[in-house]
Motif scaffolding. Structure first.
Motif, PDB file in Angstrom:
ATOM      1  N   GLY A  68      -4.352   2.571   9.843  1.00 55.02           N
ATOM      2  CA  GLY A  68      -3.690   2.045   8.468  1.00 55.02           C
ATOM      3  C   GLY A  68      -4.069   2.575   7.386  1.00 55.02           C
ATOM      4  O   GLY A  68      -5.449   2.892   7.313  1.00 55.02           O
ATOM      5  N   PHE A  69      -3.022   2.972   6.488  1.00 53.09           N
ATOM      6  CA  PHE A  69      -3.523   3.477   5.187  1.00 53.09           C
ATOM      7  C   PHE A  69      -3.575   2.337   4.153  1.00 53.09           C
ATOM      8  O   PHE A  69      -2.498   1.797   3.821  1.00 53.09           O
ATOM      9  N   THR A  85       5.674  -2.488   8.699  1.00 49.18           N
ATOM     10  CA  THR A  85       4.917  -1.042   8.771  1.00 49.18           C
ATOM     11  C   THR A  85       5.797   0.015   8.369  1.00 49.18           C
ATOM     12  O   THR A  85       7.027   0.138   9.079  1.00 49.18           O
ATOM     13  N   THR A  86       5.410   1.224   7.880  1.00 54.81           N
ATOM     14  CA  THR A  86       6.139   2.790   7.793  1.00 54.81           C
ATOM     15  C   THR A  86       4.980   3.601   8.436  1.00 54.81           C
ATOM     16  O   THR A  86       3.742   3.564   8.007  1.00 54.81           O
ATOM     17  N   THR A  87       5.291   4.177   9.350  1.00 54.63           N
ATOM     18  CA  THR A  87       4.267   4.991  10.132  1.00 54.63           C
ATOM     19  C   THR A  87       4.723   6.652   9.480  1.00 54.63           C
ATOM     20  O   THR A  87       5.810   6.915   9.136  1.00 54.63           O
ATOM     21  N   PHE A  88       3.538   7.388   9.554  1.00 54.60           N
ATOM     22  CA  PHE A  88       3.772   8.696   9.123  1.00 54.60           C
ATOM     23  C   PHE A  88       2.782   9.378  10.256  1.00 54.60           C
ATOM     24  O   PHE A  88       1.994   9.091  10.815  1.00 54.60           O
ATOM     25  N   GLY A  95       3.920   2.823  -5.424  1.00 59.34           N
ATOM     26  CA  GLY A  95       4.531   1.634  -5.124  1.00 59.34           C
ATOM     27  C   GLY A  95       5.837   1.851  -4.666  1.00 59.34           C
ATOM     28  O   GLY A  95       6.729   0.951  -4.617  1.00 59.34           O
ATOM     29  N   ARG A  96       5.993   2.896  -3.695  1.00 54.63           N
ATOM     30  CA  ARG A  96       7.444   3.220  -2.868  1.00 54.63           C
ATOM     31  C   ARG A  96       7.047   2.881  -1.418  1.00 54.63           C
ATOM     32  O   ARG A  96       8.090   2.966  -0.967  1.00 54.63           O
ATOM     33  N   LEU A  97       6.169   2.405  -1.077  1.00 48.32           N
ATOM     34  CA  LEU A  97       5.684   2.110   0.441  1.00 48.32           C
ATOM     35  C   LEU A  97       6.378   0.742   0.692  1.00 48.32           C
ATOM     36  O   LEU A  97       5.885  -0.343  -0.181  1.00 48.32           O
ATOM     37  N   VAL A  98       6.934   0.676   1.695  1.00 44.65           N
ATOM     38  CA  VAL A  98       7.649  -0.609   2.342  1.00 44.65           C
ATOM     39  C   VAL A  98       6.463  -1.014   3.545  1.00 44.65           C
ATOM     40  O   VAL A  98       6.547  -0.226   4.412  1.00 44.65           O
ATOM     41  N   GLY A  99       5.902  -2.022   3.221  1.00 42.72           N
ATOM     42  CA  GLY A  99       4.905  -2.643   4.234  1.00 42.72           C
ATOM     43  C   GLY A  99       3.799  -1.658   4.314  1.00 42.72           C
ATOM     44  O   GLY A  99       3.364  -1.201   3.034  1.00 42.72           O
ATOM     45  N   ARG A 100       2.937  -1.709   5.245  1.00 39.58           N
ATOM     46  CA  ARG A 100       1.606  -0.935   5.177  1.00 39.58           C
ATOM     47  C   ARG A 100       1.988   0.164   6.107  1.00 39.58           C
ATOM     48  O   ARG A 100       2.826   0.507   6.855  1.00 39.58           O
ATOM     49  N   GLY A 101       1.247   1.237   5.324  1.00 39.11           N
ATOM     50  CA  GLY A 101       1.498   2.617   5.777  1.00 39.11           C
ATOM     51  C   GLY A 101       0.543   2.764   7.277  1.00 39.11           C
ATOM     52  O   GLY A 101      -0.348   2.326   7.061  1.00 39.11           O
ATOM     53  N   VAL A 102       1.182   3.463   8.132  1.00 37.36           N
ATOM     54  CA  VAL A 102       0.310   3.584   9.298  1.00 37.36           C
ATOM     55  C   VAL A 102       0.177   5.123   9.682  1.00 37.36           C
ATOM     56  O   VAL A 102       1.397   5.727   9.937  1.00 37.36           O
TER      57      VAL A 102
END
Lengths: 350, 350, 350, 350
Positions: free
Chosen positions: A37-38, A319-322, A337-344
């Protein structure tokens, strides 16, 4: 192995070749990272706000962040008995000793000899991470590392506050949740799954509030610069105030909203941070007999409970995965502030 | 090394030469025995009453008893970090894993992978004993192994029940203690040190009762065959009954006395054993809303608290020491009711 | 007024003309009855099983049963301040003094000067009933007396046990409910609304079990004469046993099933009655450290919470209504097992 | 009757003839005053600091202070059942309704319809005072009104905080008490009677500290302008900090000392007032997971417990008595710091 490292504050993370972690203690567990998680704390690290704390602990740049990690056990020390190579696991953020009074009380976060990968030791933005046996939680069938990684810190922190709220959140009570963001969206779901308290969510963003009722909130209140949301909460509670406030914001003035929203014997659960809480003792603490209660992450058993909630479908992460190598996309989208949900982040090998 | 072994049930223990224990796991701790309490459970072992349980666990005669042990650390495994060779230590009876939910809750006795030296593994009636790191409690300065060994089981068991009693033992309440023997004399002292409840001690022995007021009891009631002591307790409590009963007897009918002595919402803390508890549900459990609560030893942190009480002089053990080779004197004097206080075995080397 | 009275044990109730109750104490409240639940305890009264208790309290036949009453306030004494004539109200079963230690602790059922309409004073099988101010709970808008009457005793009793279970019914735990009848159907719904524990319902009736999953149970287990349901529960819990058992049966042997189903530190909540509980102290109470906890109705505040659950739709009663004059239909259909849900009597005037 | 009245702020109290209080409600109790404590809050009233609060409640000068009252029941309303004319009684400060959720929870201070004699209604600086039935606590034999009057507020407030501290004040823990004055001397005794925690008392007055060990403190630390007493407390606790701080000061900067003295999971019990508490959320509340808990007086049952402690001799009040007509001597000696212990006014008739 590859790791996404912070080489210079406020500069992009770099994908660098670093040594694989190795077992050097009987309690060591090496985990092949499946998801990391980020978290907003990674932004604080990136900004250098933990520099003094890290230096004080002998930690320097380049540094591998990542304290919300899940994956598969790759190697274990000779003292590890409850997991085996290949097990899917979620990592509690702190690797604890098991010997101090705190550990023996189940109070993991206050271990006097804890190690904190991703903050004070190399973390999960890499192909492998090393932690201690007591931090490793088997994931039940039906859940994958990528499904649960952000539960390790954001989720756990949100859940612990909910758990402290439950004894006061009896049927007929009201509970205010300040902040419907990364922690709030987990906190609202967990509180809904475990209580029938009237959940009143307060946020500065109408978009966030629009999601909140879907997560289980009963009422949504838009925070206003003039503080009129406080009176609105009082009205929604029939003038008595809420039994509990969970403050997932903790800055920008929100940290002082709770005292105006609480009923007698109310509890203000502090989770978000950044600000200073100011309490006029006679009128804000004594007359109403208010408690202000700090929270930091949670215990291993609480993490197990949260995973059980996830397994039942009672808590769902957005989550949004990368790919790991796209770490800077995660960084910038969260920061802006562009991230939807938690970044992973997901390493390629996974 | 020498060990006092049970070779044949109901026959005298024999001093035999056995292998020294060795470190085979990173969590192992070898302790040079300074003192080993001789407990009534050792009589049960001697009589063969635990034979089936031991056999089921793969344990056979000859066997080394001793589960109340204190001494000095002689050797540690590579995963042990909180004690060092030479430290004076008291052993918690159970060696626990540190990984299961119970361990992580601080609930040591319900570890799913615990090892129990002296009952299901070789114990402390020897020059050395092996246990696990999580069972080893450093003794503070000012106390010696021989001062504290019986706290490890008898003391801990007595104390845990007291600790459960405290929330109900408010000023103005009454607490009944059934049995002023080995456990009772510790329980009475601990309850006195931590509460101002009216302590009413019930025992069949006038001699035991004569000691009880010195330990801190307010009232002493002689148990009678006709059960009239129950009415006497009711009268001493002004007709309401006691808020708590701690039953250190648990057999011979005493186990059914509590229901006649308890106030509404009363708690019957079960510690002594041997008998069967019979509860008429409507009149003895529902109408008065009584709780019957089992107890087994206690947690490591509770043991640390009990040692702190001993260090303050708030709890004093009455003991009779025997050289290890005189183990049968301890056995027979306890078995025949001639023993004053708790018996403690001391190896010659100590 | 008319009242349905018990004139002779085991004979049909009779509709008789009796004096209207009048205010004789400043705390008196006269309630016009809107609905009166017909409870299994009324069968016990009808059978004369409470005869000795009633006689001891100076109560004799003919007697007006009914201890699950809701209606509208008709008249209040001069010391009543929280309700007014015309208010819709639900009655807590016990009229309490407000002065004794129990009342001051919120522990209504153990008031030392309580009055129990329907058991030890004239009850709600009539057009009017007298109770005390502290027993009168305003019903929120959206609910009618006929919707909530059985919550006053059956519901409250079921809920109090659930409330005691909650701290142990954490996500990932298992809770066994013995009995899916009148109390069980409320208990299951309340437990589901307030927890994510795995709910395992055990009953001798497949028909009852078929309903249980609709109320929120996860698993349904048919009780067998050979006790094999105990092993089935153990298997469903992965061999560890359940953290809590709520026993809504309490007779016919079921009262001794819990000890075989509980995990370490388990709690057996006793609610149903009729039988005797037998506990082998060492193996069934001490080793597993089990608690056996009596329950009797609940507190006024718990009743308010239960009404809040009903108002949210989280607990729904299944009822069959009868005009007051058809009281014997309610009696016989309950006694012969033909009644669906709880029976509720409604006076013609209502 | 005669009353000592506040006629003008900052002017001497005047002995004036006022109407006797009369029973106007079924719950009224008229008490012939035997003793009335003179509390620091009476100085605040005398200074006019509660003027706005009193005006808001429709209360005006001249006013009869006195909220720590004991005496004998002189007359009761028709709804009073637990005391009779002639009974010696101590008054809980708040007269409560018995009907609201707070009252039903035993949480007397948060009654939504409470009446506060001596602050918001005529108080005990008179020959008679009127209160409500639920505020009247019978005094056990062996204690006189003059022995217990100051327990009603100062004692109760000190005790409630101690009671909240007890679960954390386990053997081996440390508890800091800030302020060894009127509340502190009761708090120290109560904490000593109910725990074996290491009691560390901090005060700016060496004279006060000299008394503190006599009341049961283990350590006395002189508060310094440079704040070095904080480091001294840390050293006395072996570097870990105290588990609890009870702050009986709450102003002059002392209110911010606790955060520097607390161990992880520590609790700061706020009792004294006048100041503002400032908490840096991340470092002072979250990382150490600290709780800041307000306290206001206590419950009726807690008052009964405190009286039970006094009856056992476990808590002894230090008092100086004044005839009621010498009220201004009490005022000035307290205001000028010349008063030894608590001042108590005694009407001539008593």
């Amino acid at each position: 192995m590859h790791a996404a490292q912070l080489v210079s504050y406020e500069k992009d993370f770099q994908i660098r070749q670093v040594d694989d972690p190795t077992v050097t203690d009987p309690h060591d567990v090496i985990v092949r990272v499946g998801a990391a998680g980020f978290c907003r704390t990674d932004i604080h690290l990136w900004l250098g706000q933990f520099d003094a704390m890290q230096k004080g602990a002998g930690v320097d740049l380049p540094f591998t962040c990542g304290h919300e990690t899940a994956g598969w056990v790759a190697e274990v020390g000779s003292g590890v008995t409850h997991v085996a190579v290949g097990n899917a696991v979620l990592l509690h953020p702190l690797s604890t000793c098991g010997y101090c009074r705190a550990c023996r009380d189940g109070d993991d976060m206050h271990c006097t000899a804890g190690v904190f990968p991703g903050v004070l030791a190399p973390g999960g933005f890499a192909e492998y991470v090393k932690t201690g046996a007591r931090a490793v939680l088997p994931i039940p069938e039906g859940l994958e590392p990528v499904d649960v990684a952000p539960l390790g810190d954001a989720g756990l922190t949100a859940y612990r506050a909910v758990k402290k709220a439950l004894p006061l959140a009896y049927p007929g009570s009201s509970t205010v949740i300040l902040g419907a963001g990364g922690l709030g969206h987990i906190g609202i779901q967990a509180l809904r799954a475990l209580s029938q308290t009237e959940i009143i969510v307060v946020d500065r963003s109408q978009a966030a509030l629009d999601h909140a009722t879907g997560w289980g909130a009963d009422r949504a209140v838009l925070a206003q610069d003039d503080g009129s949301h406080i009176a609105e909460v009082m009205e929604l509670t029939g003038g008595t105030g809420a039994q509990v406030v969970i403050d997932y914001v903790g800055e920008g003035g929100a940290q002082n909203d709770a005292v105006g929203m609480l009923a007698a014997n109310g509890v203000d659960l502090l989770v978000g941070y950044g600000g200073t809480l100011n309490v006029e003792i006679l009128t804000q603490a004594l007359f109403p007999e208010t408690s202000f209660v700090g929270n930091i992450c949670g215990t291993y058993n609480e993490l197990a409970e949260l995973v059980a909630l996830a397994r039942r479908g009672a808590v769902k992460l957005e989550t949004t995965t990368f790919p790991l190598e796209r770490v800077n996309d995660a960084l910038h989208s969260l920061n802006e502030g562009r991230l939807v949900g938690r970044g992973v982040l997901v390493p390629s090998a996974s």
